[in-house]
Design an enzyme around this catalytic site. Structure first.
Site, PDB file in Angstrom:
ATOM      1  N   THR A  26       0.857  -1.179   0.000  1.00 28.85           N
ATOM      2  CA  THR A  26       0.000   0.000   0.000  1.00 28.85           C
ATOM      3  C   THR A  26       0.899   1.237   0.000  1.00 28.85           C
ATOM      4  O   THR A  26       1.986   1.230   0.594  1.00 28.85           O
ATOM      5  CB  THR A  26      -1.015  -0.025   1.168  1.00 28.85           C
ATOM      6  OG1 THR A  26      -2.023   0.966   0.920  1.00 28.85           O
ATOM      7  CG2 THR A  26      -0.376   0.245   2.517  1.00 28.85           C
ATOM      8  N   CYS A  32      -2.858   6.998   8.409  1.00 22.78           N
ATOM      9  CA  CYS A  32      -3.482   5.680   8.240  1.00 22.78           C
ATOM     10  C   CYS A  32      -2.527   4.593   8.738  1.00 22.78           C
ATOM     11  O   CYS A  32      -1.325   4.809   8.827  1.00 22.78           O
ATOM     12  CB  CYS A  32      -3.774   5.410   6.771  1.00 22.78           C
ATOM     13  SG  CYS A  32      -4.989   6.515   6.041  1.00 22.78           S
ATOM     14  N   HIS A  49      -5.663  -1.358   5.010  1.00 22.68           N
ATOM     15  CA  HIS A  49      -5.252   0.050   5.079  1.00 22.68           C
ATOM     16  C   HIS A  49      -6.417   0.821   5.690  1.00 22.68           C
ATOM     17  O   HIS A  49      -7.392   1.121   5.014  1.00 22.68           O
ATOM     18  CB  HIS A  49      -4.954   0.539   3.650  1.00 22.68           C
ATOM     19  CG  HIS A  49      -4.535   1.989   3.550  1.00 22.68           C
ATOM     20  ND1 HIS A  49      -3.662   2.431   2.588  1.00 22.68           N
ATOM     21  CD2 HIS A  49      -4.875   3.080   4.253  1.00 22.68           C
ATOM     22  CE1 HIS A  49      -3.477   3.744   2.709  1.00 22.68           C
ATOM     23  NE2 HIS A  49      -4.223   4.167   3.720  1.00 22.68           N
TER      24      HIS A  49
END
Lengths: 163, 211
Positions: A26, A32, A49
Site C-alpha cells: 500500500t 493511516c 489500510h
C-alpha cells in the site's frame, strides 16, 4: 519454468489478500495504518489500510467496514482463515502525525488513535504483533512478501528497510 | 443523504464557487509575486478517496500540502497543493533568495523561514478564496491556521478527508488549478481543492436559491 510475480495494490479503506510468490503493498500511508496478517508456513498474507479507528463514530449507516480498525481487522482475519490460514501473526506500520500540533483539531493525534485501535483489535483476536514501525511524522509506503514474511518500508528521502 | 447525484445546475454552482474563489486567490498571488497568474476552468469531481489522491498525482507523489479547516456556516477543508520545486520557487520569490532549496539538507532556520513563508502564502490565498466565497453566498466562512506538510500525497491528503470519511466514502471536490507561465521557468501550477463537508452542500444550495 518461470513464475511471474504480481504486486497486489491495496488502496485507502481497502483490504486484500495474497499468496506467494506475489507480494502486497500500500502506498503513501500517513496517519493511516497498514496492518499485515500472515501465515508464515502457508505463505498467505493480507493487508488492510485503515483510515479511522472506530466504526462507532461513523455518522452514516452501511459504512465501508474496511475503513475502520475495529471492523477491518476481524474481516481480514476471516478472509485469511477462509483461505486456510491458521497460525496467524501481525506486522503493522503507519500512524504518523503528518502536521505539527496545532490547536486541537481533528487532524491531530489521529495517527496515534489509529495505532491504538489496531493494537486493540489485534489483542482482542489474540494475534501477536511480531514487529511494527509506527508513529513519527513521515509518510510510508509498505510492501509485504509472504515468502520471507518481511515487511519493507520506504519513506521519502530514506533508504528502504525491513521489519 | 445522497449528495452524489448532482444535477448539472448544482455542478455549475460549485464550478462558479471555484471560479470566484480561486479567481480572487489568483489575483492575490499575482500581486504578491508581481507576476501574471492564470486560472484554469474549475472541475467538480465526485471522487472516492483513492481518486482524490490521484487528482494530485498519486499516493507517492511528493507534494507540499497546505490544509485549512473551514469553519462557519459552511464547514470543510481547503487544501492547496503544489509540487516541491514549485514551493521552492515560491519561497525563492518571497524571500528574494534564488539559492533556496527545499530538501532533506535544508537546515533548521532556513526550513523554518520557508515553512513560514509558505504558510503565509497559504493564509493569503485561502483568505482570498473564502472572502470571495463569503461575498458570493452571504455566508460566514473562516479558515483555521494552516497545517503544512511536505511528503507523499497519500500521506498528506488523507487528512483532508477525515471529516468527510466519517459520513461517506466519496468526496465532492471543487478543483481549480492556477498557473503561471514565465520565460526561463517551467510552468508553475498549484491546485486548490475545496472539500466541503457533506452537510454543507444542502446549506449552500439552499442559500443560493437552487434547492
Amino acid at each position: 519454468m518461470t513464475t511471474t510475480k504480481t504486486i497486489v495494490n491495496v488502496g485507502i479503506a481497502d483490504t486484500k489478500t495474497v499468496q506467494h510468490p506475489n507480494t502486497i503493498r500500500t502506498l503513501g500511508l500517513g496517519s493511516c495504518v497498514g496492518t499485515v496478517l500472515y501465515d508464515e508456513k502457508r505463505r498467505i498474507a493480507g493487508l488492510s489500510h485503515i483510515l479511522l479507528p472506530d466504526s462507532n463514530q461513523a455518522r452514516a449507516a452501511n459504512s465501508n467496514p474496511m475503513k475502520y480498525a475495529d471492523t477491518a481487522i476481524p474481516q481480514l482475519l476471516k478472509m485469511l482463515q477462509d483461505q486456510g490460514a491458521r497460525d496467524i501473526k501481525a506486522k503493522m506500520a503507519g500512524g504518523a502525525q503528518m502536521f505539527q500540533a496545532g490547536k486541537g483539531t481533528s487532524f491531530m493525534r489521529i495517527g496515534d488513535k489509529n495505532i491504538e485501535a489496531v493494537q486493540e483489535a489485534l489483542r482482542k483476536l489474540n494475534i501477536r504483533i511480531v514487529s511494527s514501525d509506527v508513529g513519527g511524522n513521515l509518510g510510508r509506503t509498505i510492501e509485504f512478501d509472504p515468502e520471507t514474511s518481511r515487511l519493507s518500508i520506504r519513506k521519502r528521502n530514506h533508504d528502504i528497510y525491513t521489519i | 443523504m445522497d449528495a452524489f447525484q448532482l444535477t448539472t445546475f448544482q455542478k455549475d454552482i460549485l464550478k462558479e464557487i471555484g471560479n470566484i474563489g480561486a479567481g480572487n486567490a489568483a489575483t492575490s498571488l499575482s500581486m504578491l509575486l508581481g507576476q501574471k497568474i492564470d486560472m484554469m476552468v474549475p472541475s467538480v469531481e465526485i471522487a472516492d478517496f483513492n481518486e482524490v489522491i490521484e487528482l494530485v498525482g498519486g499516493p507517492e507523489q511528493p507534494i507540499v500540502g497546505l490544509m485549512f479547516q473551514i469553519e462557519g456556516e459552511i464547514t470543510g477543508v481547503m487544501a492547496i497543493v503544489v509540487e516541491i520545486d514549485e514551493a521552492e520557487y515560491l519561497v525563492q520569490k518571497l524571500t528574494h533568495n534564488d539559492q533556496f532549496r527545499l530538501s532533506e539538507q535544508t537546515n533548521g532556520t532556513e526550513l523554518e523561514i520557508a515553512m513560514s513563508a509558505l504558510s503565509e502564502i497559504g493564509n493569503i490565498l485561502t483568505g482570498s478564496y473564502l472572502t470571495a466565497l463569503s461575498d458570493f453566498t452571504g455566508m460566514n466562512l473562516q479558515p483555521s491556521v494552516p497545517h503544512l506538510g511536505i511528503d507523499m500525497a497519500g500521506a498528506i491528503m488523507t487528512l483532508g478527508l477525515l471529516e468527510v470519511s466519517q459520513v461517506t466514502d466519496y468526496a465532492i471536490i471543487i478543483d481549480t488549478e492556477i498557473r503561471q507561465e514565465e520565460e526561463n521557468h517551467e510552468n508553475i501550477k498549484g491546485n486548490f481543492l475545496f472539500i466541503p463537508d457533506p452537510e454543507s452542500f444542502q446549506k449552500l444550495f439552499a442559500k443560493l436559491g437552487w434547492n
